[in-house]
Structure formats: C-alpha cells, structure tokens
Write an enzyme that holds these catalytic residues in place. Structure first.
Site, PDB file in Angstrom:
ATOM      1  CB  ILE A  11      56.979  40.863-103.743  1.00 11.27           C
ATOM      2  CG1 ILE A  11      57.792  41.938-102.972  1.00 11.27           C
ATOM      3  CG2 ILE A  11      55.604  41.571-103.959  1.00 11.27           C
ATOM      4  CD1 ILE A  11      58.239  43.204-104.153  1.00 11.27           C
TER       5      ILE A  11
ATOM      6  CB  THR B 260      61.944  39.371 -93.133  1.00  8.95           C
ATOM      7  OG1 THR B 260      61.428  40.358 -91.876  1.00  8.95           O
ATOM      8  CG2 THR B 260      61.339  38.085 -92.810  1.00  8.95           C
TER       9      THR B 260
ATOM     10  CD  GLU C  52      63.121  50.746-103.194  1.00 12.54           C
ATOM     11  OE1 GLU C  52      62.674  51.900-102.214  1.00 12.54           O
ATOM     12  OE2 GLU C  52      62.705  50.799-104.221  1.00 12.54           O
TER      13      GLU C  52
HETATM   14 MO1  MOS Z   1      60.212  49.477-106.194  1.00 12.17          MO
HETATM   15  S1  MOS Z   1      61.487  49.754-107.474  1.00 12.17           S
HETATM   16  O1  MOS Z   1      59.264  50.606-105.653  1.00 12.17           O
HETATM   17  O2  MOS Z   1      59.419  47.816-106.415  1.00 12.17           O
END
Ligand code: MOS
Length: 732
Positions: free
Chosen positions: A470, A622, A693
């Site tokens: 993504i 990355t 995250e």
């Molecule tokens: Mo994440 S908020 O598990 O794409």
C-alpha cells in the site's frame, strides 16, 4: 512441498548467516518507476474504458428510513443505464478482519452521507448528473450525533474497566500528580488514492479490482455482503495508493459496483469522490481522555489512570482502543482504566494508523510532560525512571526493548541538553522556540501468512502471495528476503502481490505485513535451500548461496547448472506461544523543536528526530520512509487535522483536502530517523518488528510539549491551532 512454522519458540538468526547481503540495505522501491511513469494501474484505471460508470447517491438525513425514490425520472436521463437501490448498499463499511460486514436493518439510514443508491450511466458525467437529480423520500427520525453530550447513550464494556491497586489513594499520597483531560478530534486517513472498484462477472464468478489492504478478508466481506460463496470472489489489488486503515475492510463502492455489474451484465466502475471518502468510508473516532499520574518525590510513578470516551455507530464492534500503550509503557503499581463508547449517528469509526496508540499517546505523553514540570525533573529523565522491568500488569517480559537507549541516544543526537527547562525563555525574532520529547510505542503482532516461492531452472525466482503493497515497500522487501535466502541478485526475483488467487497472507494492517508475509517468504526459501542441499547430498547450513552460485565444502557451481526444473514451495507462518508468553512492541523516542509565532500564535515544527528500535530493519530506506510518514501524521495530529462534525445532523463539514488540513510541503521540516540495532527472536524468524505505525505513536505529543516549552501554553485539546495557543502567550 511446504514449510510451516508456528511461533512457539524464539528463532535463531538465519538471515544473519546468509551471504547475499541485501537484507537491511536501502534498496529503492521497485514499484517506483512504474508508479511515476503512470504504468502502474490503480483500481480506478483497470479495464478497457468500456465499463459502465456508477456514482453513489447518499442520504441527506442522519437517521431514518428511505421510503421511496423517483428513479424512473432519472432512468430517462441521457446515458443512464440503471438505478440500483438494493438494500445491500446500506451495509456499513467492514473493518477488515471481521470476515463479515455488520448486519443492519435493511433500508435504515444510520448516518448523514450513507450510500443509499447507485446511478449507472455510460459516462461519469452522465452518472454524476443523474445521481444529483435523484429525488429520495425519507421518514426521518431523531438522531443523536454528539458523543460528549450528557444525554448521549454510552456503553461501558466490562472487560475494559479495569483496576489494579488503589489509584485514588495513590493520587492522595502522591508527592507530585497530574489530573488532566485531553481531547483529540475525529480524523480521516486521507489516503491519496480514493476508494475505487471495478467489478466484472463471469457467470457466477466475480472479479473485483479494488483498492484494499487485506484482500483475503475483503473477499469474505464482499461475498458476505452479496450473499454469495467466497470461492466465487476474486479480488485484485496490485497497487494501492495508501490506506492507513481506511482500506482494511471493504467500503460501499465495492458492494455497489458488484451489484450493478451483475444487474447490467457488464463491468462497472465506481470511484468515490473525496467528500465520499470522508463521509462514507471510515473515520478515526474523536476522544476525550482523563489521565491521572501519581508520583513520589523522585518522580517514580505510583499510579496511572487512563479513562477514555470514544464513539461509533450503534452496534459497531470496533472502538478506538485508546489505552493500548498505557498498559505496558510505564511502571506504577496502582492503575485504573475506563472505556466508554458513545453511540452516535456519525460516519462509521474504524482503524486509522496506530488505532489506540496514535491518540492515547497524545494524552499520555502530554501528561508525562506535565508531571515532569510539576516535579522539576527533566522529561527524558522522568521517562527513564519509569521504565518497568516487566509488563506492569501481567508480569510478562518484553520480547525486545531498547526504549531507554532510544531516549538517551535521541537526546544526545538532538542536542536536548541545550533546552531551557523554563518555558518561554528562548526567542528568535518574533518566534518563541521550544523543544519537546515524547516516547513512541506500538504493539508488534504476527499474523498467519502464506507465500509461494518458485525457484526457476534459470536461477531466477518468483514470489506470489495475496499480500498487498500500500505504498509501504512490500514488493521490495519480499524480493530482498527471497534474494538473500536464495543467494540471488535482487533483480533476479520478481514479486506478484494483491490477488486472492495467490496464497493468503496477513495483508497490510497493524504494522504486521512485513514480518508476517516476509516470514512466509523466508520459510518457503528455507525449504528451497533444503532441496538444494539434498541435491548436493549435504546440509543446508553447509551451503553458501551468493549471486546465483552454490558453494558447499569443496564444490562450487552455478545455480542454473544445478537446477533441471522449477522448484515450487509454499511457506506458512502462524503465531504461536511466543505471542502469549512475551509482551511485543516497538519502541522509540520523538524529539521536536517548534517555533511559535508571538504575534499570531502559529506553530511551526522546525526539526524533528525519531529514534526507534524495531528489531531487524529489512530495508533501511522503506523503513525510514514509514517512520517519516508516521511522524508527518504526528505533525498533522498536533497542529492541523480536525474533522469537524456539524452538531445538528452530524455531517462532516470539512470533507475535502482544502479544508481538512494534512501537513504538506513546508509544514514538514527536516525529519531525521535513526534505527538502533536490534533483533527480536520472539517476533518471527526474520527477527523484525513492525514500523508502519511506530512513527506516529507519540509523535504529536512531542510537538505540543515543545509548544509548552516554547511558550508556557499547555494545549490539551488537539490540534494546537493558533486560536488555542494565542490567548495564553506571554506578554511581550
Ligand atoms: Mo492499519 S490502521 O491496521 O492500516
């Protein structure tokens, strides 16, 4: 020929014994060239152009029933092919791991802007024009839209109201304490690519080209929404222009496109507009959080309280898990948590980058700064003093944790010792200058994943898995893992992703993608190494594979000479006991220098540093980019992002990127990211941890803490817009 591993035990460092030397290197994104040259086909660009085009029609009431639509008038409009009013359109977006879209009373509208129909025409312009002309009749009902009103119905799930010891007593006995309430606003993931689907049927089989993060779940969600067998659904998502949680589960455009395509017997494309993305996909819940900290004379925590209210639609299972990091980050014997879910008729709340930590640490880390000032202890030192030996609530060990090193290393690199601890002392012309620190922490998760690796007879390899990229670098790191394990140049490995016809992987969510899908690739390659060793009648540990050459004790030959046919394996990783026995998380420390304008109250971040420990870094470039992105989200959370709901009907006022302000260009200063050397044998065979995250967790609080250091203004209501800062600025 499969290789399966359940993570019941810590794993030896196999990667570290390999010879190719590509793991960890800053290999550039292999999808980069096709993206910047426009050759990568995103969901909306799939097909021949002969597809019919659908535009969603959305409810203009907040709650109630659709009683009728004048679809005949719209059907007569130029180019219109169909008006789909199927009740299945009314299902809420799914959450991505639920395997099922939430069941809902058919025909019932639950929030303003909810999709209720799809108008399909030959062209987008015709469909949009007709959609705007569709007259809808409603039986509207009274709707509750304010999560913080006294009258709003609130749920308190019992498992989330927990207490250990006696926090009230600890607060009373504390030498220093903080009792503050913070608010964080609703946010939108604001991925660059809007949600889009192209649906086509071949008999009973549906192929959906969509923009999704977790296709193995999305396939089930879509099948469930349509009432068909998942075996008849194929989802393809080879390129996804960002997700950040908003594409974990299917959104209404996928269901609508599938229903319309079946109805018309023709492929249908549905692309959401930006306002539709804001209103009809997923929001991050706004929160109200009370944080209590009790400390002794040395600043050692004796108690922590974290009580939060979040919101979601009635009956939705997800609720923002605000206190996630608070459970494991700091010591303190007396602890209390509360979790309230206000049931409101606003757009469905779901996961957005670091659900839990992202908002919970805005409050917790701000409160830690308040405690540091109350106790007269340096904020870095205060954090160091409160690092627990073991998980303070369940006694588990940490699988790996260089938290203290991140704080110390970051302070040294950032020049923290130059900070004046007294607020409002440093000026640069009309700017107040300050520095702030905050901890970073994000739970690390392994998910079941499979991948197929084909070692071709010509000494090239192909990786196939339904894992998505993504924008995170999946294509690149999976190639690196296979190249490392098989001793091939990076260019000899091709990677195919984002197709439910490939072996099912964890998908991109919860920062688990690289570790989970990567481990599946690793395992498949381990099996291939075994096969090569068998051919040479030796043990895999005796093999050195490098640049397509196989060396074992006294023989050396090219891999292509050794192979007479393609070898295919599937690697399969599953979480096991290590998930239960250890506390898993990535850690770090954020440092920010902020300038606050003495005339306007405007805050600008001048520089920022994040130091992280996240296990083995698979790709320096990355991984760093992931942390940059997280820190940029932190800047947005601290200074600009605020999705405003109208209290009368709960509609989203600033539903576009002109008025919902994400940080861009000069909003983002020099961002430095440093990874400390670390291995986590308990996490997975790669010994890596997630980074997607970690960078957002705590980042925004470093900025509001810097604003406090610059000005003496304590912002507890995020974001720190100038109207919240200006009134408190010191007089000149
Ligand atoms: Mo994440 S908020 O598990 O794409």
């Amino acid at each position: 020929m499969n290789q399966h591993l359940k993570m019941d035990r810590p794993q030896d460092d196999v990667i570290g014994t390999m010879a190719q030397g590509v793991i960890g290197t800053a290999a550039p994104r292999r999808d980069g060239p096709v993206k910047v040259t426009g050759q990568a086909r995103y969901a909306a660009e799939t097909g021949t152009g002969a597809e019919a085009v659908g535009v969603l029609v959305r409810a203009t009431i907040t709650k109630g029933r659709v009683t009728g639509m004048d679809s005949d008038a719209v059907r007569a409009m130029p180019g219109v092919l169909s008006v789909i009013t199927d009740k299945r359109l009314l299902r809420n977006p799914a959450q991505g791991t639920a395997n099922a879209a939430p069941v809902q009373d058919p025909g019932q509208v639950a929030y303003f802007g909810q999709p209720i129909a799809l108008v399909v025409a030959e062209t987008f312009e015709q469909a949009r024009h007709a959609a705007q002309g569709l007259k809808v009749r409603y039986a509207a009902e009274e709707a509750v839209t304010d999560p913080f009103a006294d009258t709003t119905e609130v749920e308190r799930p019992e498992a989330k109201q927990t207490e250990q010891g006696d926090l009230d007593a600890a607060m009373t006995a504390a030498e220093f304490s903080v009792d503050s309430t913070y608010t964080t606003p609703a946010q939108n993931s604001a991925a660059m690519e809007p949600h889009a689907s192209v649906a086509e049927w071949d008999g009973d089989r549906l192929t959906l080209h969509g923009s999704y993060q977790m296709v193995k779940y999305n396939r089930n969600e879509l099948a469930d929404s349509l009432g068909i067998d998942p075996a008849n659904v194929r989802i393809r998502a080879p390129y996804v222009g960002g997700g950040f949680g908003s594409k974990l589960g299917i959104a209404p455009e996928a269901v609508a496109a599938a229903i319309a395509a079946r109805d018309l017997g023709r492929a249908v494309r549905v692309v959401m507009s930006r306002p539709q993305v804001f209103e009809a996909t997923m929001r991050r819940s706004g929160t109200r959080q009370r944080v209590r900290l009790a400390a002794d004379a040395d600043g050692r925590l004796t108690g922590i309280g974290h009580e939060a209210r979040v919101s979601n639609l009635p009956d939705e299972a997800f609720s923002e898990p605000v206190t996630m990091a608070t459970h494991f980050l700091y010591a303190g014997k007396n602890r209390k948590y509360a979790h309230e879910i206000a049931r409101v008729h606003r757009t469905c709340a779901g996961s957005m980058r670091a659900p839990g930590e992202a908002v919970g640490m805005l409050a917790l880390e701000n409160a830690m700064d308040e405690l540091a000032h109350a106790a007269g202890i340096d904020p870095v030192e205060l954090r160091l003093r409160n690092i627990p030996d073991v998980h303070p609530e369940n006694g588990k060990d940490y699988s790996s944790r260089r938290f203290a090193d991140c704080l110390r290393d970051g302070a040294a690199r950032f020049g923290w010792s130059a900070r004046n601890p007294k607020p409002g002392q440093v000026r640069d012309g009309e700017w107040f200058i300050g520095m702030g620190v905050a901890s970073a922490a994000r739970g690390n998760i392994l998910q079941e994943s499979q991948a197929r690796v084909i070692l071709h007879a010509d000494a090239t390899a192909t990786v196939e898995t339904d894992m998505t990229d993504i924008g995170t670098g999946t294509y690149t790191i999976l190639a690196q893992i296979a190249a490392e394990m098989l001793g091939l140049p990076l260019d000899s490995v091709s990677v195919r992703l984002g197709d439910t016809d490939f072996p099912p992987a964890a998908g991109s969510g919860g920062s688990w993608g690289a570790g989970s899908a990567g481990s599946a690739v690793f395992l498949a390659c381990q099996k291939l190494r075994q096969s090569l060793a068998d051919m040479l009648d030796t043990d895999p540990s005796e093999l050195t594979l490098r640049d397509g050459t196989v060396t074992s004790s006294n023989t050396q030959q090219s891999l292509a000479d050794l192979l007479s046919e393609d070898l295919t394996t599937i690697g399969h990783i599953e979480p096991g006991e290590t998930s239960e026995t250890m506390q898993h998380a990535g850690f770090g420390a954020h440092f920010a220098e902020v300038a606050v304008n003495a005339v306007t109250g405007e805050s600008r971040v001048r520089r920022m540093l994040g130091v992280f420990s996240a296990g083995r870094i698979l790709n320096e470039q990355t991984a760093r980019s992931q942390c940059h992105g997280g820190m940029i989200f932190g800047i947005g959370a601290a200074l600009t992002e605020d999705m405003v709901h109208d209290h009368r009907d709960g509609h989203i006022v600033n539903h576009n990127l002109a008025e919902y302000h994400i940080p861009v260009n000069l909003d983002i200063p020099q961002l430095d990211v440093v990874f400390l050397e670390e291995r986590d044998a308990w996490a997975n065979p790669l010994q890596s941890k997630g980074v997607g995250e970690l960078g957002i967790s705590g980042a925004g609080a470093a900025i509001t803490n810097a604003i406090y250091n610059a000005t003496g203004v304590r912002v507890r209501d995020y974001p720190a817009t100038l109207d919240r800062v200006l009134p408190g600025l010191p007089d000149d």
